[in-house]
Scaffold this active site. Structure first.
Site, PDB file in Angstrom:
ATOM      1  N   HIS A   1      34.010 -26.284 -17.522  1.00  0.00           N
ATOM      2  CA  HIS A   1      33.040 -25.646 -16.619  1.00  0.00           C
ATOM      3  C   HIS A   1      31.936 -26.680 -16.345  1.00  0.00           C
ATOM      4  O   HIS A   1      31.670 -27.533 -17.194  1.00  0.00           O
ATOM      5  CB  HIS A   1      32.462 -24.421 -17.346  1.00  0.00           C
ATOM      6  CG  HIS A   1      31.572 -23.568 -16.528  1.00  0.00           C
ATOM      7  ND1 HIS A   1      30.235 -23.836 -16.358  1.00  0.00           N
ATOM      8  CD2 HIS A   1      31.819 -22.435 -15.831  1.00  0.00           C
ATOM      9  CE1 HIS A   1      29.695 -22.891 -15.598  1.00  0.00           C
ATOM     10  NE2 HIS A   1      30.644 -22.026 -15.265  1.00  0.00           N
TER      11      HIS A   1
ATOM     12  N   ASP B   1      32.860 -25.013 -26.378  1.00  0.00           N
ATOM     13  CA  ASP B   1      32.376 -24.038 -25.393  1.00  0.00           C
ATOM     14  C   ASP B   1      33.264 -22.807 -25.516  1.00  0.00           C
ATOM     15  O   ASP B   1      34.401 -22.787 -25.049  1.00  0.00           O
ATOM     16  CB  ASP B   1      32.447 -24.652 -23.987  1.00  0.00           C
ATOM     17  CG  ASP B   1      32.144 -23.632 -22.890  1.00  0.00           C
ATOM     18  OD1 ASP B   1      31.990 -22.429 -23.205  1.00  0.00           O
ATOM     19  OD2 ASP B   1      32.080 -24.035 -21.717  1.00  0.00           O
TER      20      ASP B   1
ATOM     21  N   GLN C   1      34.399 -18.227 -22.849  1.00  0.00           N
ATOM     22  CA  GLN C   1      35.501 -17.329 -22.477  1.00  0.00           C
ATOM     23  C   GLN C   1      36.376 -16.963 -23.675  1.00  0.00           C
ATOM     24  O   GLN C   1      37.366 -16.249 -23.512  1.00  0.00           O
ATOM     25  CB  GLN C   1      36.379 -17.973 -21.391  1.00  0.00           C
ATOM     26  CG  GLN C   1      35.656 -18.300 -20.114  1.00  0.00           C
ATOM     27  CD  GLN C   1      35.194 -17.063 -19.337  1.00  0.00           C
ATOM     28  OE1 GLN C   1      35.592 -15.936 -19.642  1.00  0.00           O
ATOM     29  NE2 GLN C   1      34.353 -17.263 -18.350  1.00  0.00           N
TER      30      GLN C   1
ATOM     31  N   LYS D   1      29.149 -12.171 -21.433  1.00  0.00           N
ATOM     32  CA  LYS D   1      30.620 -12.187 -21.312  1.00  0.00           C
ATOM     33  C   LYS D   1      31.254 -11.476 -22.512  1.00  0.00           C
ATOM     34  O   LYS D   1      32.464 -11.435 -22.667  1.00  0.00           O
ATOM     35  CB  LYS D   1      31.122 -13.630 -21.232  1.00  0.00           C
ATOM     36  CG  LYS D   1      30.674 -14.365 -19.965  1.00  0.00           C
ATOM     37  CD  LYS D   1      31.307 -15.710 -19.882  1.00  0.00           C
ATOM     38  CE  LYS D   1      30.590 -16.677 -18.956  1.00  0.00           C
ATOM     39  NZ  LYS D   1      30.660 -16.346 -17.550  1.00  0.00           N
TER      40      LYS D   1
ATOM     41  N   CYS E   1      33.017 -22.767 -10.675  1.00  0.00           N
ATOM     42  CA  CYS E   1      32.214 -23.794 -11.374  1.00  0.00           C
ATOM     43  C   CYS E   1      33.111 -24.775 -12.122  1.00  0.00           C
ATOM     44  O   CYS E   1      32.721 -25.279 -13.202  1.00  0.00           O
ATOM     45  CB  CYS E   1      31.176 -23.177 -12.304  1.00  0.00           C
ATOM     46  SG  CYS E   1      29.983 -22.156 -11.460  1.00  0.00           S
TER      47      CYS E   1
HETATM   48  N1  C6P Z   1      31.649 -18.871 -16.204  1.00  0.00           N
HETATM   49  C1  C6P Z   1      32.816 -17.597 -14.493  1.00  0.00           C
HETATM   50  O1  C6P Z   1      32.859 -16.782 -13.561  1.00  0.00           O
HETATM   51  P1  C6P Z   1      26.582 -19.019 -18.581  1.00  0.00           P
HETATM   52  O2  C6P Z   1      26.432 -19.026 -17.078  1.00  0.00           O
HETATM   53  O3  C6P Z   1      25.613 -19.958 -19.245  1.00  0.00           O
HETATM   54  O4  C6P Z   1      26.581 -17.650 -19.159  1.00  0.00           O
HETATM   55  O5  C6P Z   1      28.071 -19.558 -18.858  1.00  0.00           O
HETATM   56  C2  C6P Z   1      28.481 -20.789 -18.354  1.00  0.00           C
HETATM   57  C3  C6P Z   1      29.929 -21.011 -18.676  1.00  0.00           C
HETATM   58  C4  C6P Z   1      30.273 -22.002 -19.568  1.00  0.00           C
HETATM   59  N2  C6P Z   1      31.541 -22.220 -19.931  1.00  0.00           N
HETATM   60  C5  C6P Z   1      32.543 -21.469 -19.451  1.00  0.00           C
HETATM   61  C6  C6P Z   1      33.932 -21.714 -19.917  1.00  0.00           C
HETATM   62  C7  C6P Z   1      32.266 -20.456 -18.526  1.00  0.00           C
HETATM   63  O6  C6P Z   1      33.274 -19.712 -18.068  1.00  0.00           O
HETATM   64  C8  C6P Z   1      30.932 -20.232 -18.108  1.00  0.00           C
HETATM   65  C9  C6P Z   1      30.613 -19.190 -17.083  1.00  0.00           C
HETATM   66  C10 C6P Z   1      31.509 -17.811 -15.206  1.00  0.00           C
HETATM   67  O7  C6P Z   1      33.813 -18.212 -14.853  1.00  0.00           O
HETATM   68  C11 C6P Z   1      30.399 -18.058 -14.242  1.00  0.00           C
HETATM   69  S1  C6P Z   1      30.600 -19.539 -13.341  1.00  0.00           S
END
Ligand code: C6P
Length: 414
Positions: free
Chosen positions: A130, A207, A210, A233, A371
């Site tokens: 991401h 990370d 997910q 999430k 992203c």
């Molecule tokens: N992905 C998606 O629709 P934040 O925005 O800080 O809560 O998470 C960022 C982030 C980091 N790593 C991974 C693997 C992610 O999937 C995400 C967020 C969302 O897939 C929003 S782009």
């Protein structure tokens, strides 16, 4: 319950009653929510917990000796304990509250990265990160003259592990890798990645944005050095996230931001810093949402991640099968080990048009690059349509998705 859900391990009909947002109508049709990778819905218990805090428990934390402040502090710190147990950290002081995964990663790049990395040092990431696990490292590389190395992925969207091993060397100073890809669904062999890096004493950040809602994450078993995820999430509120770090690393790291609560004493001559975890939590934290996250963790634990994983595996297999039956549809991300994320393209319809048409049927999917622009480049597509599933989704909802895609195809073939 219908026959479709009877065969599975969870009582989804009952679970769905816990989520008010699942029962709204969109364009006159019952909502089908398949955008759980972007954010999950919140069970009523989470919403009620936050409401209760604001209605009868509002207070700042760590600052007052009055009743409300003590109670809020206790609830706030209880959540830290819950997070510790949830990911099996050794100590609660290894749990830092942040705004989300993005801030957690930025904390590591700014504090650990700026302190311990130097010109010529290499940071390894993967080709399926991401943007929030790419850009902070690029900023650091620009500042410090470090080198970002990107492990390629194969046509199924799997990490090429052999290439990763070749990248590891004396110049490698950090590995930062996604556990579950948000745009491909791939579950990376993260434990093997960590073991290989540790053989050369290289720390690893995971990370887990997910991962935490789909699989049991155990930081001691993984032996990761840092792990980041977002509350929203995980059926919790937005604006709160977690950075886990091993105590010995966090102790060595300087504060990320300065302000209230992160200090032991302040004078114009010299300021000393608070102990862990407060050293990394400057200013008034997101009290209500942290407490809400605690309720979300309790809720997920009450269902059980093993049950969730089993149910979602069956849902994913069903979704994969019926999507593949649509003529011309191509799945992007066909890894052997996958979480319940289905990315796909159709030859005749741009994903954005598809997203608009299925929305008219009351179905929420995400379309775009998610992203992860380098992933789109790797698969030579401008964007994908993505259905991301949670344990409250059903086979019937996937049937409705397929019907909506079929209808959209007919419109575009006219
Ligand atoms: N992905 C998606 O629709 P934040 O925005 O800080 O809560 O998470 C960022 C982030 C980091 N790593 C991974 C693997 C992610 O999937 C995400 C967020 C969302 O897939 C929003 S782009």
């Amino acid at each position: 319950m219908t026959t479709n859900t009877m065969t599975m391990s969870l009582n989804v009909t009952k679970i769905r009653q816990d989520f008010p947002n699942l029962h709204i109508q969109v364009h006159g049709k019952p909502l089908v929510y398949l955008d759980n990778a972007a954010t999950t819905f919140k069970p009523k218990v989470v919403i009620d917990t936050i409401l209760k805090h604001y209605q009868s428990g509002t207070s700042n934390v760590h600052r007052g000796i009055h009743y409300l402040s003590e109670r809020a502090t206790q609830d706030f710190e209880t959540t830290r304990e819950k997070v510790k147990d949830f990911i099996n950290a050794r100590k609660a002081l290894e749990i830092i509250f942040t705004k989300g995964t993005t801030e957690s990663i930025n904390l590591v790049t700014n504090s650990y990265g700026r302190t311990f990395l130097q010109k010529g040092d290499e940071i390894i990431i993967s080709g399926m990160e991401h943007h929030s696990n790419i850009v902070p490292w690029q900023i650091l590389c620009e500042e410090k003259g470090c080198v970002l190395r990107v492990v390629p992925i194969n046509d199924n969207g799997e990490l090429i592990f052999g290439e990763f091993l070749k990248f590891l060397g004396p110049k490698t100073k950090l590995v930062s890798m996604v556990y579950v890809s948000n745009s491909l669904g791939t579950i990376n062999p993260i434990k093997k990645v960590i073991e290989a890096a540790h053989r050369l004493k290289i720390p690893v950040l995971v990370d887990a944005a997910q991962a935490v809602s789909h699989i049991k994450v155990d930081v001691q078993d993984l032996d990761c050095d840092f792990l980041a995820f977002s509350g929203h999430k995980l059926f919790g509120p937005t604006g709160v996230g977690i950075l886990y770090g091993k105590e010995e690393l966090l102790e060595k790291m300087p504060p990320y931001q300065g302000g209230g609560d992160m200090i032991a004493s302040v004078s114009f001559e010299k300021t000393t810093y608070n102990v862990l975890p407060h050293k990394f939590e400057a200013g008034t934290p997101n009290v209500a949402d942290v407490i809400g996250l605690g309720a979300a963790i309790d809720y997920v634990q009450s269902i059980g991640l093993e049950n969730i994983a089993e149910y979602e595996e069956e849902l994913l297999a069903y979704g994969t099968k019926i999507l593949k039956s649509i003529l011309g549809l191509k799945l992007i991300g066909t890894a052997k080990h996958k979480a319940s994320i289905l990315s796909f393209i159709l030859p005749s319809i741009h994903p954005h048009d598809l997203g608009t048409l299925v929305n008219e049927e009351g179905i929420a999917i995400r379309t775009g690059h998610h992203c992860t622009q380098p992933v789109m480049k790797r698969f030579n597509v401008p964007a994908t349509a993505r259905a991301s599933l949670a344990f409250y989704n059903t086979k019937e909802e996937l049937d409705r998705l397929v019907a909506a895609i079929t209808k959209a195809k007919e419109i575009f073939s006219d």
